[in-house]
Design an enzyme around this catalytic site. Structure first.
Site, PDB file in Angstrom:
ATOM      1  N   TYR A  51     -12.690  -6.328  -5.283  1.00  0.00           N
ATOM      2  CA  TYR A  51     -12.538  -6.689  -6.702  1.00  0.00           C
ATOM      3  C   TYR A  51     -11.199  -6.198  -7.198  1.00  0.00           C
ATOM      4  O   TYR A  51     -10.809  -5.065  -6.917  1.00  0.00           O
ATOM      5  CB  TYR A  51     -13.672  -6.098  -7.556  1.00  0.00           C
ATOM      6  CG  TYR A  51     -14.468  -7.214  -8.176  1.00  0.00           C
ATOM      7  CD1 TYR A  51     -13.947  -7.932  -9.244  1.00  0.00           C
ATOM      8  CD2 TYR A  51     -15.686  -7.618  -7.640  1.00  0.00           C
ATOM      9  CE1 TYR A  51     -14.634  -9.009  -9.773  1.00  0.00           C
ATOM     10  CE2 TYR A  51     -16.374  -8.691  -8.162  1.00  0.00           C
ATOM     11  CZ  TYR A  51     -15.840  -9.391  -9.237  1.00  0.00           C
ATOM     12  OH  TYR A  51     -16.515 -10.471  -9.746  1.00  0.00           O
ATOM     13  N   GLU A  53      -9.600  -7.239 -10.694  1.00  0.00           N
ATOM     14  CA  GLU A  53      -9.244  -7.848 -11.983  1.00  0.00           C
ATOM     15  C   GLU A  53      -7.891  -7.329 -12.461  1.00  0.00           C
ATOM     16  O   GLU A  53      -7.613  -6.134 -12.374  1.00  0.00           O
ATOM     17  CB  GLU A  53     -10.309  -7.527 -13.032  1.00  0.00           C
ATOM     18  CG  GLU A  53     -11.568  -8.356 -12.858  1.00  0.00           C
ATOM     19  CD  GLU A  53     -12.609  -8.072 -13.929  1.00  0.00           C
ATOM     20  OE1 GLU A  53     -12.397  -7.172 -14.760  1.00  0.00           O
ATOM     21  OE2 GLU A  53     -13.644  -8.755 -13.912  1.00  0.00           O
ATOM     22  N   ASP A 197       0.832 -32.009 -13.196  1.00  0.00           N
ATOM     23  CA  ASP A 197      -0.259 -31.646 -12.281  1.00  0.00           C
ATOM     24  C   ASP A 197       0.022 -32.324 -10.939  1.00  0.00           C
ATOM     25  O   ASP A 197      -0.140 -33.533 -10.796  1.00  0.00           O
ATOM     26  CB  ASP A 197      -1.586 -32.120 -12.887  1.00  0.00           C
ATOM     27  CG  ASP A 197      -2.777 -31.849 -11.982  1.00  0.00           C
ATOM     28  OD1 ASP A 197      -2.574 -31.450 -10.819  1.00  0.00           O
ATOM     29  OD2 ASP A 197      -3.925 -32.066 -12.437  1.00  0.00           O
ATOM     30  N   THR A 223      -3.466 -27.850  -6.854  1.00  0.00           N
ATOM     31  CA  THR A 223      -4.457 -27.311  -5.927  1.00  0.00           C
ATOM     32  C   THR A 223      -3.704 -26.898  -4.670  1.00  0.00           C
ATOM     33  O   THR A 223      -2.562 -27.308  -4.454  1.00  0.00           O
ATOM     34  CB  THR A 223      -5.509 -28.372  -5.545  1.00  0.00           C
ATOM     35  OG1 THR A 223      -4.821 -29.521  -5.036  1.00  0.00           O
ATOM     36  CG2 THR A 223      -6.363 -28.772  -6.735  1.00  0.00           C
ATOM     37  N   LYS A 226      -5.040 -29.752  -0.817  1.00  0.00           N
ATOM     38  CA  LYS A 226      -4.854 -31.187  -0.562  1.00  0.00           C
ATOM     39  C   LYS A 226      -3.666 -31.360   0.400  1.00  0.00           C
ATOM     40  O   LYS A 226      -3.736 -30.864   1.515  1.00  0.00           O
ATOM     41  CB  LYS A 226      -4.721 -31.927  -1.887  1.00  0.00           C
ATOM     42  CG  LYS A 226      -6.028 -31.799  -2.712  1.00  0.00           C
ATOM     43  CD  LYS A 226      -5.994 -32.505  -4.043  1.00  0.00           C
ATOM     44  CE  LYS A 226      -7.291 -32.262  -4.810  1.00  0.00           C
ATOM     45  NZ  LYS A 226      -7.256 -32.829  -6.170  1.00  0.00           N
ATOM     46  N   ARG A 232      -9.182 -23.829  -0.385  1.00  0.00           N
ATOM     47  CA  ARG A 232      -9.535 -24.359  -1.703  1.00  0.00           C
ATOM     48  C   ARG A 232      -9.108 -23.355  -2.749  1.00  0.00           C
ATOM     49  O   ARG A 232      -9.567 -22.211  -2.749  1.00  0.00           O
ATOM     50  CB  ARG A 232     -11.038 -24.595  -1.802  1.00  0.00           C
ATOM     51  CG  ARG A 232     -11.543 -25.603  -0.815  1.00  0.00           C
ATOM     52  CD  ARG A 232     -12.866 -26.169  -1.249  1.00  0.00           C
ATOM     53  NE  ARG A 232     -12.659 -27.265  -2.154  1.00  0.00           N
ATOM     54  CZ  ARG A 232     -12.487 -28.531  -1.756  1.00  0.00           C
ATOM     55  NH1 ARG A 232     -12.471 -28.841  -0.482  1.00  0.00           N
ATOM     56  NH2 ARG A 232     -12.314 -29.487  -2.634  1.00  0.00           N
TER      57      ARG A 232
HETATM   58  C1  LIG Z   1      -8.027 -32.633  -7.285  1.00  0.00           C
HETATM   59  C2  LIG Z   1      -7.358 -32.623  -8.603  1.00  0.00           C
HETATM   60  C3  LIG Z   1      -7.628 -31.631  -9.557  1.00  0.00           C
HETATM   61  C4  LIG Z   1      -8.812 -30.709  -9.508  1.00  0.00           C
HETATM   62  O1  LIG Z   1      -8.964 -29.920  -8.471  1.00  0.00           O
HETATM   63  P1  LIG Z   1     -10.374 -29.223  -8.149  1.00  0.00           P
HETATM   64  O2  LIG Z   1      -9.928 -28.173  -7.214  1.00  0.00           O
HETATM   65  O3  LIG Z   1     -11.226 -30.281  -7.551  1.00  0.00           O
HETATM   66  O4  LIG Z   1     -10.926 -28.691  -9.427  1.00  0.00           O
HETATM   67  C5  LIG Z   1      -6.844 -31.590 -10.698  1.00  0.00           C
HETATM   68  N1  LIG Z   1      -5.883 -32.492 -10.903  1.00  0.00           N
HETATM   69  C6  LIG Z   1      -5.626 -33.482 -10.032  1.00  0.00           C
HETATM   70  C7  LIG Z   1      -4.535 -34.464 -10.328  1.00  0.00           C
HETATM   71  C8  LIG Z   1      -6.361 -33.591  -8.859  1.00  0.00           C
HETATM   72  O5  LIG Z   1      -6.117 -34.597  -8.025  1.00  0.00           O
END
Ligand SMILES: *Cc1c(COP(=O)(O)O)cnc(C)c1O
Length: 415
Positions: A51, A53, A197, A223, A226, A232
């Protein structure tokens, strides 16, 4: 996983079956990938016990002598790789990362402006069923009806009318390059903050295959699982002036303790992403997507925007007289995994839309190249044409698995 096998055979068995499935199938979900064995080892490490924080040097728990060093190292790698002034590596995933940016920089009830979900935007860009479309006033832009591309003049007009506090760019189902510079200029003109994003394309950006939003955006979220091929998780990169607000929004605003095992694995992925091999990987992802798109076009498939310049393809199955859900199910039975998806201005309902979303990050991680993409398109064509024929789909799945066996996947123990 000997201990797991002994202590929990049910879970062990399911993980084993999933691994076999990931080995035997062509995985075309554009948000999925194969993380390396090193990333998986860090994810499964004893760091899950801790932990911590707070942030390095500012913790609410003792016992941080190694964790502080670890998190600082990962922050430095993130800043260096993306050229960002500040990085927060604690968000649990992409959706909470976006929520943290809004929470930190936009007052409740203020206006955010993102791309609509059915046009390729993400739920968290202000779509009405998401918290982001409820706590904030949300206005949404579309893609052009003819070109299926973002119409920057229309975005500017909407921004001038609505005067959003924040503009969100980036997508979850958009096959073309995004002009972050244009978004930056629009945001500047209307006095809005810009959030980019890059969840889907982060790996393409660090691999030199897509322009970076970092020079133009106030904050960038991504993220890590991907195209970046990590665990993750997620990160927020931002300008120095927003560092405090962003850090406070993540903790204590939205989260408790960071997932240190994930932080470590993000660090491993960032190191991998800084190599020349990763640049080659990113370039091959795009070449593979183009090859797959070309062969699908040659076989009479209709593609949203007519093709791709990133890792992703949106197919409109209307021309094949099959609906998206049925097509995706037939392909899964044939060993080709993808998801059904809306296409822009889809006349069908979101839970049964007209399209399929495909992507090449995972197959490229296995070393597949243009000839394999051609072959995959051929199998897709056959499977869609015989969507109700179980025997035919089973025969195709055998051929798919045979090919897959020649391409070992990172992180899997099956070779
Ligand atoms: C996959 C994705 C997210 C969210 O990611 P999670 O880890 O599934 O919450 C946010 N924005 C975009 C553009 C995404 O493709």
């Amino acid at each position: 996983m000997e201990e797991l096998r002994k202590s929990d055979p049910e879970i062990y068995d399911l993980i084993g079956k999933e691994e076999r499935y990931e080995f035997d199938s062509v995985r075309l979900i554009p948000s999925e990938n194969y993380a390396s064995a090193a990333v998986l080892e860090a994810t499964g490490s004893i760091l899950t016990n801790k932990y911590s924080e707070g942030y390095p040097g500012r913790r609410y728990y003792e016992g941080q002598r190694y964790i502080d060093t670890l998190e600082s190292l990962v922050i430095d790698r993130a800043k260096a790789l993306f050229g960002a002034e500040h990085a927060n590596v604690q968000p649990y995933s992409g959706s909470p990362a976006n929520l943290a940016v809004y929470f930190g920089l936009v007052k409740p009830g203020d206006t955010i402006m993102g791309m609509a979900l059915p046009m390729g935007g993400h739920l968290t860009h202000g779509w009405n069923v998401s918290i982001t479309g409820t706590f904030w006033r949300s206005v949404q832009y579309n893609v052009d009806r003819e070109t299926h591309r973002i119409d920057y003049d229309a975005v500017r007009d909407l921004a001038r009318r609505e005067r959003p506090r924040m503009i969100v760019c980036g997508a979850t189902a958009y096959p073309r390059k995004i002009d972050f510079k244009a978004f930056g200029e629009i945001a500047k003109e209307v006095g809005a903050l810009l959030l980019a994003d890059i969840a889907h394309i982060a790996g393409l950006i660090v691999g030199g295959q897509h322009p970076s939003p970092v020079p133009y955006a106030d904050a960038v979220t991504t993220t890590t699982h991907k195209t970046l091929r990590g665990p993750r998780g997620a990160m927020i990169l931002c300008r120095g002036e927003h560092a405090d607000a962003i850090d406070k929004a993540v903790f204590p605003g939205l989260q408790g303790g960071p997932h240190n095992h994930t932080t470590a694995a993000i660090g491993v992925a960032l190191k991998e992403a800084a190599t020349p091999e990763f640049r080659d990987y990113a370039a091959q992802i795009v070449r593979n997507a183009k090859a797959l798109a070309e062969e699908l076009l040659a076989r009479g498939f209709s593609l949203v925007s007519g093709g791709t310049d990133n890792h992703l393809i949106l197919v409109d199955l209307t021309s094949k007289k099959v609906i998206g859900k049925k097509g995706a199910k037939a392909l899964d039975a044939a060993g080709i995994v993808c998801n059904y998806n809306t296409v822009p201005y889809d006349p069908r309902k979101p839970f049964s839309p007209s399209g399929l979303r495909l992507g090449t990050p995972a197959v490229t991680s296995r070393g597949m190249r243009e000839p394999e993409m051609k072959q995959i398109a051929k199998w897709m064509d056959e499977a869609i044409a015989q969507a109700g024929d179980e025997a035919a789909l089973k025969r195709i799945s055998g051929e798919v698995a045979e090919m897959c066996h020649h391409f070992p996947a990172p992180g899997l123990s099956i070779r």
